[in-house]
Design a protein around this motif. Structure first.
Motif, short mmCIF file in Angstrom:
data_model
loop_
_atom_site.label_atom_id
_atom_site.label_comp_id
_atom_site.label_asym_id
_atom_site.label_seq_id
_atom_site.Cartn_x
_atom_site.Cartn_y
_atom_site.Cartn_z
N ILE A 230 -6.52 -3.62 -6.04
CA ILE A 230 -6.32 -2.13 -5.87
C ILE A 230 -5.22 -1.68 -5.32
O ILE A 230 -4.92 -0.42 -5.52
N VAL A 231 -4.69 -2.32 -4.44
CA VAL A 231 -3.69 -2.01 -3.83
C VAL A 231 -2.10 -2.02 -4.32
O VAL A 231 -1.88 -2.71 -5.10
N PHE B 172 -14.60 -9.19 -2.09
CA PHE B 172 -14.05 -8.13 -1.26
C PHE B 172 -12.52 -8.23 -1.30
O PHE B 172 -11.79 -7.22 -1.52
N TRP C 138 -10.87 -7.86 -4.78
CA TRP C 138 -10.81 -6.30 -5.02
C TRP C 138 -9.67 -5.80 -4.26
O TRP C 138 -8.72 -4.99 -4.78
N PHE C 139 -9.59 -6.07 -3.11
CA PHE C 139 -8.47 -5.36 -2.27
C PHE C 139 -7.13 -5.68 -2.78
O PHE C 139 -6.20 -4.77 -2.95
N ASP D 117 -3.92 0.85 8.27
CA ASP D 117 -5.32 0.63 7.93
C ASP D 117 -5.74 -0.53 7.20
O ASP D 117 -6.62 -1.34 7.39
N VAL D 118 -4.94 -0.77 6.21
CA VAL D 118 -4.93 -1.81 5.17
C VAL D 118 -5.01 -2.98 5.82
O VAL D 118 -5.67 -4.02 5.62
N ALA E 295 0.74 -1.13 0.12
CA ALA E 295 0.12 0.03 0.08
C ALA E 295 1.00 1.14 0.00
O ALA E 295 1.59 1.32 0.87
N GLU E 296 0.66 2.03 -1.06
CA GLU E 296 1.39 3.15 -1.01
C GLU E 296 0.98 4.25 -0.37
O GLU E 296 -0.20 4.40 -0.38
N SER E 297 1.80 4.88 0.61
CA SER E 297 1.18 6.05 1.31
C SER E 297 2.28 6.74 1.90
O SER E 297 3.48 6.45 1.89
N THR E 298 1.89 7.93 2.08
CA THR E 298 3.07 8.97 2.72
C THR E 298 3.08 8.84 4.27
O THR E 298 4.17 9.20 4.71
N ALA F 102 -5.25 -3.81 9.16
CA ALA F 102 -6.42 -4.15 10.11
C ALA F 102 -7.65 -4.49 9.37
O ALA F 102 -8.47 -5.27 9.43
N ILE F 103 -7.85 -3.70 7.87
CA ILE F 103 -9.24 -3.99 7.38
C ILE F 103 -9.18 -5.62 6.82
O ILE F 103 -9.92 -6.30 6.89
#
Lengths: 202, 240
Positions: free
Chosen positions: A201-202, A194, A197-198, A91-92, A81-84, A94-95
């Motif tokens: 998109i990640v 579900f 899909w995750f 989040d990812v 998961a790309e994030s700053t 945990a989800i």
């Protein structure tokens, strides 16, 4: 004199021997034995030809396999998961974690409420093992995803989703009466959708 | 002298047969009455006593919302399968579709940031609309306004009223403002008309019962406003 209700004494000493053997064997042997058990169940669940006894092997359910696959999937996707900030990664994680366990719980509960006579943990075990194909596609996309156009990424996602869904649907559909099959199967389909899909998109 | 039984009581090996009781008593533990009947699985099993054909008929009833046929469709057998899985499907569509709609609008597609908060907000919003609000309204209607409908009848009705949003929200992925408003408005109309038409027998009875129509309409409007302004909001270019 016949022992009608008791086991003959020699079994007790055999069990004692087994227990001391378990305690004496090395850690690597124990781990290898558990891994072999997981691999056996995986092959059993995912390759339909192995199932000649209509799912009786699933009575020896275990939650190690599902836990390992859940953690690997959650870690792969949160790593990717790309994030700053680090909050998106957690989040990812945990989800995905909550989604797999709560999702498996709700899908199993749904089958039970529809009148399916199944042990709760057997079903959670099966759903957890069927997450393995989604693990494979998540790892493929994590490593090669940035080099592939979207349409090409879609192919392994769809294939693995179909494989997961197909493996678990047979078992779930057999649990409930025939006129309720689609009602038991749709949540399974939604659950793997579900997750797929995750991984896409990640 | 002890009587070991007559010769008739010997089996083929010559052992004395003891008398077997003729009546077999099967020990069945009585099911303990649970302290919390609502908490058991068995209580909810009666709400899953439907077939796939029934679900199809009920969804069809809700889509053709102007016909007050839902109570006939349900036939005193409200179910919870529909509300649960229709709302879960809507959560998935909101999460996936909302982000997809933003992605289509985004100019810088390589650095698109997926918003995972959509998941939490969707779960909260949809489950509140599908379960919390109908339970509150159902309790008010049954215990204060003395309606014939039970709490679970209202929950079932609300759940199926959301089924139109499955189609509406998929169409809302199209990133055009006017199109999104059009679809959401038609979804709102369909859903609200469905609820009002099927509750009309109850609503027209008295003034307090008529007041129930107000929160129904208000919550539905609030729902589509949340859909539009949170999940399918338009990104306006900011002039620096």
């Amino acid at each position: 004199m016949e022992y009608s209700n008791q086991r003959p004494p020699q079994n007790y000493s055999q069990m004692d021997d087994q227990k001391t053997l378990d305690l004496e064997e090395s850690v690597s042997e124990t781990i290898m034995r558990d891994l072999r058990m997981i691999a056996f169940k995986l092959k059993y669940v995912l390759i339909p030809k192995e199932q000649e006894d209509n799912g009786k092997e699933l009575r020896n359910w275990d939650l190690w396999g599902p836990l390992i696959f859940c953690l690997v999937l959650a870690m792969t996707l949160s790593f990717k998961a790309e994030s700053t900030t680090t909050s998106t990664k957690s989040d990812v994680f945990a989800i995905i974690f909550v989604l797999i366990w709560v999702g498996a719980f709700i899908v199993t509960l749904n089958a039970q409420l529809l009148g399916g006579k199944v042990s709760f943990f057997q079903s959670v075990c099966l759903l957890g093992y069927c997450v393995f194909p989604i693990n494979i596609e998540a790892i493929i996309i994590a490593f090669f995803g940035s080099y592939l156009p979207f349409v090409v990424k879609l192919i392994p996602v769809l294939l693995c989703f179909a494989w997961s869904a197909y493996s678990s649907v047979g078992f779930m559909a057999s649990l409930v009466p025939p006129h309720k099959k689609k009602l038991a199967v749709y949540p399974v389909f939604l659950f793997y959708l579900f997750l797929s899909w995750f991984s896409l998109i990640v | 002298m002890q009587n070991f039984g007559s010769n008739d009581d010997l089996d083929e090996k010559g052992h004395v047969m003891t008398e077997q009781p003729k009546i077999k008593v099967k020990f069945e533990p009585k099911p303990k009455p649970s302290a919390c009947p609502i908490c058991t699985v068995e209580y909810y099993q009666k709400f899953f006593d439907i077939e796939q054909r029934d679900v199809y008929m009920r969804v069809r009833c809700s889509l053709l919302s102007w016909k007050p046929e839902f109570q006939q469709c349900v036939a005193k057998n409200p179910d919870l399968w529909g509300p649960l899985w229709i709302s879960t499907t809507i959560i998935f569509i909101l999460f996936a579709g909302g982000n997809l709609s933003r992605f289509l609008l985004e100019e810088d597609k390589k650095h698109f940031q997926y918003e995972y908060n959509y998941m939490y907000v969707a779960v909260f919003l949809v489950y509140a609309m599908a379960f919390v609000i109908p339970i509150i309204l159902g309790v008010i209607m049954k215990y204060i306004l003395k309606s014939e409908l039970g709490v679970f009848d209202i929950v079932c009705m609300y759940g199926y009223s959301l089924s139109v949003y499955i189609f509406v929200l998929i169409l809302c992925i199209i990133p055009y403002n006017e199109a999104q408003w059009f679809f959401l408005m038609s979804g709102l109309a369909n859903s609200t008309i469905f609820l009002l038409v099927n509750l009309w027998d109850f609503i027209k009875k008295s003034k307090p019962a008529l007041m129930i129509a107000i929160p129904i309409i208000v919550f539905n409007v609030a729902l589509i406003l949340c859909f539009k302004f949170y999940f399918f909001r338009l990104i306006y270019a900011v002039d620096d």
